[in-house]
Design a protein around this motif. Structure first.
Motif, PDB file in Angstrom:
ATOM      1  N   MET A   1     -11.192  11.580   6.089  1.00  0.00           N
ATOM      2  CA  MET A   1      -9.966  10.799   6.820  1.00  0.00           C
ATOM      3  C   MET A   1      -8.937  12.007   6.872  1.00  0.00           C
ATOM      4  O   MET A   1      -8.249  11.972   5.948  1.00  0.00           O
ATOM      5  N   CYS A  38      -8.039   6.620  -0.830  1.00  0.00           N
ATOM      6  CA  CYS A  38      -7.784   6.686   0.528  1.00  0.00           C
ATOM      7  C   CYS A  38      -6.426   6.621   0.895  1.00  0.00           C
ATOM      8  O   CYS A  38      -5.763   5.828   1.349  1.00  0.00           O
ATOM      9  N   THR A 111     -17.857   3.923  -3.044  1.00  0.00           N
ATOM     10  CA  THR A 111     -17.342   4.104  -1.608  1.00  0.00           C
ATOM     11  C   THR A 111     -17.133   3.161  -0.519  1.00  0.00           C
ATOM     12  O   THR A 111     -17.056   3.268   0.676  1.00  0.00           O
ATOM     13  N   ALA A 114     -13.720   3.260   1.842  1.00  0.00           N
ATOM     14  CA  ALA A 114     -13.849   4.602   2.799  1.00  0.00           C
ATOM     15  C   ALA A 114     -14.886   4.354   3.805  1.00  0.00           C
ATOM     16  O   ALA A 114     -14.736   4.771   4.843  1.00  0.00           O
ATOM     17  N   ASN A 118     -13.747   4.338   7.780  1.00  0.00           N
ATOM     18  CA  ASN A 118     -14.190   5.395   8.418  1.00  0.00           C
ATOM     19  C   ASN A 118     -14.952   4.963   9.654  1.00  0.00           C
ATOM     20  O   ASN A 118     -14.602   5.428  10.768  1.00  0.00           O
ATOM     21  N   ARG A 119     -15.703   3.886   9.659  1.00  0.00           N
ATOM     22  CA  ARG A 119     -16.355   3.220  10.673  1.00  0.00           C
ATOM     23  C   ARG A 119     -15.366   2.549  11.638  1.00  0.00           C
ATOM     24  O   ARG A 119     -15.524   2.595  12.928  1.00  0.00           O
ATOM     25  N   LEU A 121     -12.537   3.758  12.453  1.00  0.00           N
ATOM     26  CA  LEU A 121     -11.892   4.862  13.351  1.00  0.00           C
ATOM     27  C   LEU A 121     -12.856   5.011  14.351  1.00  0.00           C
ATOM     28  O   LEU A 121     -12.265   5.371  15.704  1.00  0.00           O
ATOM     29  N   SER A 122     -14.085   4.823  14.168  1.00  0.00           N
ATOM     30  CA  SER A 122     -15.050   5.265  15.731  1.00  0.00           C
ATOM     31  C   SER A 122     -15.206   4.000  16.363  1.00  0.00           C
ATOM     32  O   SER A 122     -15.384   4.239  17.627  1.00  0.00           O
TER      33      SER A 122
END
Length: 305
Positions: A1, A38, A111, A114, A118-119, A121-122
């Motif tokens: 990230m 994070c 994890t 994170a 992270n997902r 963000l998409s």
């Protein structure tokens, strides 16, 4: 990230709890470790204690001392019912925050946070739900494990869900602003408050996506390792599902068809059980019977309302 911190959402991890002090302490420590890892994100934890005796306060105070860099807030919600605790967390959100719910009897994989962020963000406007894997003691017979009585069905990564629980879920700001993220009166004391909200969101066109990497585990308590508990859980689940369909305007025809399918399956299992003494068959038969009782109660409540 690696994106700039100011461009990212702030995050609240909401934990509703009731008299699980030791489990809560372990969970908070793991959440705090993952939050520190994070560091690009603004994350705080809100604990909604549904016990008027404030039994969770000591665990929150200890967590705050052990990890002073992580913001953690305690909120006592004395009105009994998980829906009241959920709403207290919804009410505590700021306008720039997204929400992650996590249950007090679950454990996030290392994890987990994170993977979920992270997902996000998409697919920033989608609700994300991760798997919760039951952990059974070695003493459970293999036939019971194979019957998958305590399991939750896993899905392909990225698949779309029709509904979800709140045990491991991320709700983005756009969804929180929909006006649908509120537990109504019929579900305030639970269960089914999470199913109701996620079904309502899907009906309104919001996407609920499965994130396989955002894994959590749930040790199964000893008092749940028996057929009567499984049957009762099946009864409550079926009865709750009828109420969810009722209050979200779902199809009565599909609901009746589901009940008929359950009845047909029960009859098949009953015939098989008359031929074989297999214990897995008995477990499946009892769970199926529990579902039928739940449908009966749910339909009866609906008809007499």
């Amino acid at each position: 990230m690696t994106e700039d911190r100011s461009s990212l959402d702030s995050v609240v991890i909401g934990v509703c709890t009731y008299q699980r002090v030791s489990q809560l302490g372990v969970l908070l420590a793991e959440l705090q470790r993952q939050i520190l890892a994070c560091s690009d994100w603004n994350v705080r934890i809100i604990v909604a204690d549904n016990d008027e005796k404030m039994t969770a306060k000591s665990a929150v105070e200890k967590a705050s001392k052990d990890f002073p860099r992580v913001r953690i807030e305690y909120n006592c919600v004395p009105e009994k019912g998980v829906g009241f605790a959920r709403n207290a967390i919804f009410d505590s959100l700021k306008s720039d925050e997204l929400l992650i719910f996590f249950d007090d009897d679950q454990e996030p994989c290392p994890t987990w946070l994170a993977a979920l962020l992270n997902r996000h963000l998409s697919v920033p406007d989608e609700v994300l739900v991760g798997p919760v894997i039951p952990v059974l003691p070695d003493s459970v017979p293999q036939w019971a494990v194979e019957a998958a009585a305590w399991g939750r069905r896993e899905q392909p990564d990225g698949s779309i869900r029709s509904h979800a629980g709140f045990g491991n879920i991320l709700i983005p700001r756009s969804t929180l602003e929909s006006g649908l993220c509120r537990v109504p009166e019929p579900f305030l004391r639970g269960p089914g408050e999470d199913t109701y909200i996620t079904v309502a969101l899907r009906s309104a066109g919001y996407v609920i996506r499965y994130v396989d990497a955002a894994r959590a585990v749930e040790p199964v308590a000893n008092e749940r390792l028996n057929i009567p508990w499984l049957r009762q859980r099946a009864t409550v689940s079926a009865e709750t599902w009828v109420q969810v369909v009722r209050f979200t305007g779902g199809s009565k025809v599909r609901l009746v068809a589901s009940a008929i399918k359950t009845l047909f399956g029960f009859c098949i299992l009953k015939m098989q059980r008359n031929i074989s003494r297999d214990q897995a068959l008995l477990m499946k038969l009892e769970v199926s019977a529990g579902r039928l009782v739940g449908y009966w109660r749910g339909f009866g409540s609906w008809l007499h309302s």
